[in-house]
Design a protein around this motif. Sequence first.
Motif, PDB file in Angstrom:
ATOM      1  N   TYR A 171       0.974  -1.206  -0.185  1.00  0.00           N
ATOM      2  CA  TYR A 171      -0.015  -0.583  -0.354  1.00  0.00           C
ATOM      3  C   TYR A 171       0.543   1.077   0.114  1.00  0.00           C
ATOM      4  N   GLU A 172       0.342   2.081  -0.873  1.00  0.00           N
ATOM      5  CA  GLU A 172       1.089   3.472  -0.881  1.00  0.00           C
ATOM      6  C   GLU A 172       0.260   4.634  -0.357  1.00  0.00           C
TER       7      GLU A 172
ATOM      8  N   THR B 287       5.161   3.607   1.673  1.00  0.00           N
ATOM      9  CA  THR B 287       5.258   2.042   1.207  1.00  0.00           C
ATOM     10  C   THR B 287       5.228   1.676   2.646  1.00  0.00           C
ATOM     11  N   SER B 288       4.346   0.378   2.350  1.00  0.00           N
ATOM     12  CA  SER B 288       4.030  -0.639   3.924  1.00  0.00           C
ATOM     13  C   SER B 288       3.420  -1.548   3.321  1.00  0.00           C
ATOM     14  N   SER B 289       3.930  -2.974   3.806  1.00  0.00           N
ATOM     15  CA  SER B 289       2.866  -4.251   3.766  1.00  0.00           C
ATOM     16  C   SER B 289       1.458  -3.913   3.978  1.00  0.00           C
ATOM     17  N   SER B 290       1.344  -3.358   5.355  1.00  0.00           N
ATOM     18  CA  SER B 290       0.142  -3.198   6.244  1.00  0.00           C
ATOM     19  C   SER B 290      -0.500  -1.689   6.433  1.00  0.00           C
ATOM     20  N   LYS B 291      -1.674  -2.432   5.757  1.00  0.00           N
ATOM     21  CA  LYS B 291      -2.793  -1.443   5.643  1.00  0.00           C
ATOM     22  C   LYS B 291      -3.091  -1.035   6.555  1.00  0.00           C
ATOM     23  N   PRO B 292      -2.726  -1.290   7.609  1.00  0.00           N
ATOM     24  CA  PRO B 292      -3.569   0.485   9.235  1.00  0.00           C
ATOM     25  C   PRO B 292      -2.239   1.196   9.221  1.00  0.00           C
TER      26      PRO B 292
ATOM     27  N   VAL C 108      -4.516   6.893   0.390  1.00  0.00           N
ATOM     28  CA  VAL C 108      -3.956   5.116   0.935  1.00  0.00           C
ATOM     29  C   VAL C 108      -4.921   3.867  -0.612  1.00  0.00           C
ATOM     30  N   ARG C 109      -3.374   4.228  -1.441  1.00  0.00           N
ATOM     31  CA  ARG C 109      -3.961   2.772  -2.549  1.00  0.00           C
ATOM     32  C   ARG C 109      -3.150   1.922  -1.936  1.00  0.00           C
ATOM     33  N   GLU C 110      -3.589   0.810  -3.102  1.00  0.00           N
ATOM     34  CA  GLU C 110      -2.920  -0.318  -3.635  1.00  0.00           C
ATOM     35  C   GLU C 110      -1.348  -0.215  -4.275  1.00  0.00           C
ATOM     36  N   LYS C 111      -0.879  -0.304  -4.423  1.00  0.00           N
ATOM     37  CA  LYS C 111       0.947  -0.595  -5.428  1.00  0.00           C
ATOM     38  C   LYS C 111       0.353  -0.937  -6.820  1.00  0.00           C
TER      39      LYS C 111
ATOM     40  N   LYS D 111       1.786  -3.433  -9.463  1.00  0.00           N
ATOM     41  CA  LYS D 111       2.377  -4.402  -9.892  1.00  0.00           C
ATOM     42  C   LYS D 111       3.273  -4.324 -10.809  1.00  0.00           C
ATOM     43  N   ALA D 112       5.269  -3.357 -11.110  1.00  0.00           N
ATOM     44  CA  ALA D 112       5.654  -3.188 -12.232  1.00  0.00           C
ATOM     45  C   ALA D 112       5.720  -4.235 -13.506  1.00  0.00           C
ATOM     46  N   ASN D 113       5.422  -5.480 -12.904  1.00  0.00           N
ATOM     47  CA  ASN D 113       5.667  -6.945 -13.760  1.00  0.00           C
ATOM     48  C   ASN D 113       4.569  -7.589 -14.207  1.00  0.00           C
ATOM     49  N   ALA D 114       3.015  -7.309 -14.056  1.00  0.00           N
ATOM     50  CA  ALA D 114       1.724  -7.548 -13.371  1.00  0.00           C
ATOM     51  C   ALA D 114       1.756  -8.324 -15.384  1.00  0.00           C
ATOM     52  N   THR D 115       0.913  -9.475 -15.460  1.00  0.00           N
ATOM     53  CA  THR D 115       1.030 -10.154 -16.461  1.00  0.00           C
ATOM     54  C   THR D 115      -0.294 -10.385 -16.755  1.00  0.00           C
TER      55      THR D 115
END
Length: 53
Positions: free
Chosen positions: A12-13, A24-29, A43-46, A48-52
């Motif tokens: 999350y960013e 940037t964190s992996s914890s939303k809270p 707050v938004r979901e990050k 993925k740069a390499n999303a396929t």
Amino acid sequence: MPCACQNKRQQYEVVTEAGKVVFTSSSKPTAEAVARRYTGSTVREKTKANATK
């Protein structure tokens, strides 16, 4: 070599009104707590740069 598990973990960013990513964190809270310190930030979901598909 970086760990492959980072690609699967949701992150999350915290984004200011100006559009700058300040945290940037992996914890939303945690991201939500930091966002309260910046007026008008969100707050938004990050993405993925390499999303396929």
